[in-house]
Design a protein around this motif. Structure first.
Motif, mmCIF file in Angstrom:
data_model
loop_
_atom_site.group_PDB
_atom_site.id
_atom_site.type_symbol
_atom_site.label_atom_id
_atom_site.label_comp_id
_atom_site.label_asym_id
_atom_site.label_seq_id
_atom_site.Cartn_x
_atom_site.Cartn_y
_atom_site.Cartn_z
ATOM 1 N N ILE A 154 0.833 -1.200 0.000
ATOM 2 C CA ILE A 154 0.000 0.000 0.000
ATOM 3 C C ILE A 154 0.870 1.253 0.000
ATOM 4 N N GLY A 155 1.959 1.233 0.769
ATOM 5 C CA GLY A 155 2.843 2.389 0.828
ATOM 6 C C GLY A 155 3.437 2.740 -0.520
ATOM 7 N N LYS A 156 3.832 1.734 -1.269
ATOM 8 C CA LYS A 156 4.375 1.984 -2.604
ATOM 9 C C LYS A 156 3.314 2.583 -3.516
ATOM 10 N N ALA A 157 2.105 2.053 -3.443
ATOM 11 C CA ALA A 157 1.026 2.577 -4.277
ATOM 12 C C ALA A 157 0.754 4.043 -3.945
ATOM 13 N N ILE A 158 0.796 4.388 -2.659
ATOM 14 C CA ILE A 158 0.601 5.787 -2.262
ATOM 15 C C ILE A 158 1.754 6.643 -2.778
ATOM 16 N N SER A 159 2.969 6.146 -2.646
ATOM 17 C CA SER A 159 4.144 6.899 -3.110
ATOM 18 C C SER A 159 4.066 7.204 -4.598
ATOM 19 N N THR A 160 3.775 6.194 -5.399
ATOM 20 C CA THR A 160 3.744 6.391 -6.851
ATOM 21 C C THR A 160 2.548 7.248 -7.273
ATOM 22 N N PHE A 218 12.153 0.763 6.245
ATOM 23 C CA PHE A 218 13.200 -0.034 6.872
ATOM 24 C C PHE A 218 13.976 -0.828 5.834
ATOM 25 N N ASN A 219 13.282 -1.210 4.750
ATOM 26 C CA ASN A 219 13.862 -2.047 3.701
ATOM 27 C C ASN A 219 14.488 -1.158 2.627
ATOM 28 N N LYS A 220 15.815 -1.138 2.593
ATOM 29 C CA LYS A 220 16.529 -0.261 1.668
ATOM 30 C C LYS A 220 16.258 -0.632 0.215
ATOM 31 N N GLU A 221 16.209 -1.917 -0.079
ATOM 32 C CA GLU A 221 15.990 -2.365 -1.461
ATOM 33 C C GLU A 221 14.629 -1.903 -1.975
ATOM 34 N N ASN A 222 13.595 -2.096 -1.167
ATOM 35 C CA ASN A 222 12.257 -1.667 -1.582
ATOM 36 C C ASN A 222 12.177 -0.157 -1.750
ATOM 37 N N VAL A 239 11.800 4.620 -5.370
ATOM 38 C CA VAL A 239 12.295 5.950 -5.741
ATOM 39 C C VAL A 239 12.740 5.966 -7.197
ATOM 40 N N LEU A 240 13.491 4.959 -7.623
ATOM 41 C CA LEU A 240 13.948 4.898 -9.012
ATOM 42 C C LEU A 240 12.778 4.794 -9.982
ATOM 43 N N GLU A 241 11.778 4.027 -9.603
ATOM 44 C CA GLU A 241 10.586 3.894 -10.445
ATOM 45 C C GLU A 241 9.901 5.247 -10.627
ATOM 46 N N ILE A 242 9.805 6.011 -9.549
ATOM 47 C CA ILE A 242 9.181 7.333 -9.614
ATOM 48 C C ILE A 242 10.011 8.290 -10.460
ATOM 49 N N ILE A 243 11.320 8.308 -10.233
ATOM 50 C CA ILE A 243 12.209 9.212 -10.978
ATOM 51 C C ILE A 243 12.195 8.875 -12.471
ATOM 52 N N ASN A 244 12.140 7.587 -12.801
ATOM 53 C CA ASN A 244 12.102 7.177 -14.211
ATOM 54 C C ASN A 244 10.832 7.614 -14.921
ATOM 55 N N LYS A 245 9.822 7.957 -14.133
ATOM 56 C CA LYS A 245 8.565 8.477 -14.701
ATOM 57 C C LYS A 245 8.453 9.987 -14.494
ATOM 58 N N ASN A 246 9.629 10.616 -14.309
ATOM 59 C CA ASN A 246 9.736 12.075 -14.187
ATOM 60 C C ASN A 246 9.113 12.625 -12.903
ATOM 61 N N ALA A 280 9.374 13.150 -8.526
ATOM 62 C CA ALA A 280 10.388 13.563 -7.544
ATOM 63 C C ALA A 280 10.248 12.712 -6.294
ATOM 64 N N ALA A 281 11.345 12.059 -5.916
ATOM 65 C CA ALA A 281 11.292 11.178 -4.745
ATOM 66 C C ALA A 281 12.664 11.047 -4.121
ATOM 67 N N HIS A 282 12.663 10.806 -2.794
ATOM 68 C CA HIS A 282 13.898 10.586 -2.041
ATOM 69 C C HIS A 282 13.649 9.438 -1.066
ATOM 70 N N PHE A 283 14.695 8.677 -0.808
ATOM 71 C CA PHE A 283 14.585 7.558 0.125
ATOM 72 C C PHE A 283 15.401 7.830 1.378
ATOM 73 N N TYR A 284 14.799 7.501 2.514
ATOM 74 C CA TYR A 284 15.478 7.592 3.807
ATOM 75 C C TYR A 284 15.256 6.268 4.529
ATOM 76 N N GLN A 285 16.329 5.550 4.783
ATOM 77 C CA GLN A 285 16.184 4.300 5.535
ATOM 78 C C GLN A 285 15.835 4.642 6.977
ATOM 79 N N CYS A 286 14.800 4.003 7.495
ATOM 80 C CA CYS A 286 14.296 4.433 8.789
ATOM 81 C C CYS A 286 13.549 3.309 9.497
ATOM 82 N N ASP A 287 13.805 3.186 10.774
ATOM 83 C CA ASP A 287 13.009 2.349 11.669
ATOM 84 C C ASP A 287 12.052 3.293 12.385
ATOM 85 N N VAL A 288 10.762 3.216 12.061
ATOM 86 C CA VAL A 288 9.818 4.201 12.586
ATOM 87 C C VAL A 288 9.695 4.138 14.108
#
Length: 258
Positions: A19-25, A39-43, A48-55, A57-65
């Motif tokens: 759900i988080g990815k769907a909200i992000s995109t 928390f998952n760096k790969e995900n 982020v790359l998927e969003i940037i490739n579609k023009n 704006a996104a940034h990733f921060y590894q985080c344990d909430v």
């Protein structure tokens, strides 16, 4: 453009998958700058790359909430160059079990992520929202916040807390231009569901998927994009009159399962 988020910055916890990815995109597509905390760096980096490739704006921060210091540091970093307009408290974990087979370690683990994580996110952004006299918070609750679900003792406890935290924050900060709502999904088809079925029912995965789908009166699981579209509306200017409300999105589960 209806439901535009152009010029807005959104923090989305657990924004790298499901759900988080769907909200992000979805938010990025509508013009928001998306800050994914996961928390998952790969995900997180993949989204982020998927969003940037579609023009977008996104940034990733590894985080344990559950780590307040980490969230505070990230929020401080973001506000150096941007306002924060939206917080989506989506990160969460599940647990299967009744009170007898839920041990203290299980309880603490769910509390730390599902309750403390939501608290940490709101605690970090609300001072900035107050300065702006604006801001939108969406907390991801669950139908388990409102109705009894078998073998979901600890999970239901935490999601009930998410619901009441939402009401409290909406009440306390309405005069500061801050809107706070929650979304309560029923079962949604995410990678988590596929992994759960594969792990617990390796010999009859298709049958179990069908059975789980049929627990929703509408006859199927929800789609992450459907949850994202509701979040988009609630965070848009079109929803400026809505606060302090929970929104079930459940295929009729709560009202039609009697």
């Amino acid at each position: 453009m209806a439901f535009s988020l152009k010029g807005k910055t959104a923090i989305i916890t657990g924004g790298g998958s499901g759900i988080g990815k769907a909200i992000s995109t979805t938010f990025a597509k509508q013009g928001a700058q998306v800050c994914i905390l996961d928390f998952n760096k790969e995900n997180g980096t993949s989204t982020v790359l998927e969003i940037i490739n579609k023009n977008g704006a996104a940034h990733f921060y590894q985080c344990d909430v559950s780590n307040q210091k980490q969230i505070n540091t990230i929020v401080t970093e973001i506000v150096k160059n941007n306002t924060i307009d939206i917080l989506i408290n989506n990160a969460g974990i599940a647990h299967v079990g009744n009170i007898e087979n839920t041990n203290l370690e299980d309880l603490d683990r769910l509390y730390n992520v599902n309750i403390k994580g939501v608290y940490n996110g709101m605690k970090a952004v609300i001072p900035h929202f107050k300065k702006q006299q604006s801001g939108v918070i969406i907390n991801m609750a669950s139908i388990a916040s409102s109705v009894g679900i078998s073998d979901r003792f600890a999970y239901s406890m935490t999601k009930g807390s998410v619901l009441t935290m939402t009401y409290s924050v909406a009440k306390d900060y309405i005069a500061n231009g801050i809107r706070c709502n929650s979304i309560s999904p029923a079962r949604v088809h995410t990678p988590f569901v596929d992994g759960f079925i594969k792990q617990n029912y390796p010999d009859n995965q298709a049958e179990m998927f069908e059975n789980l789908s049929k627990t929703q009166p509408i006859g199927r699981m929800g789609k992450p994009e459907e949850i994202a579209n509701l979040a988009l509306y609630l965070c848009s200017d079109e929803a400026s009159f809505i606060t302090g409300t929970d929104f079930p999105i459940d295929g009729g589960f709560i009202k039609l399962n009697g």
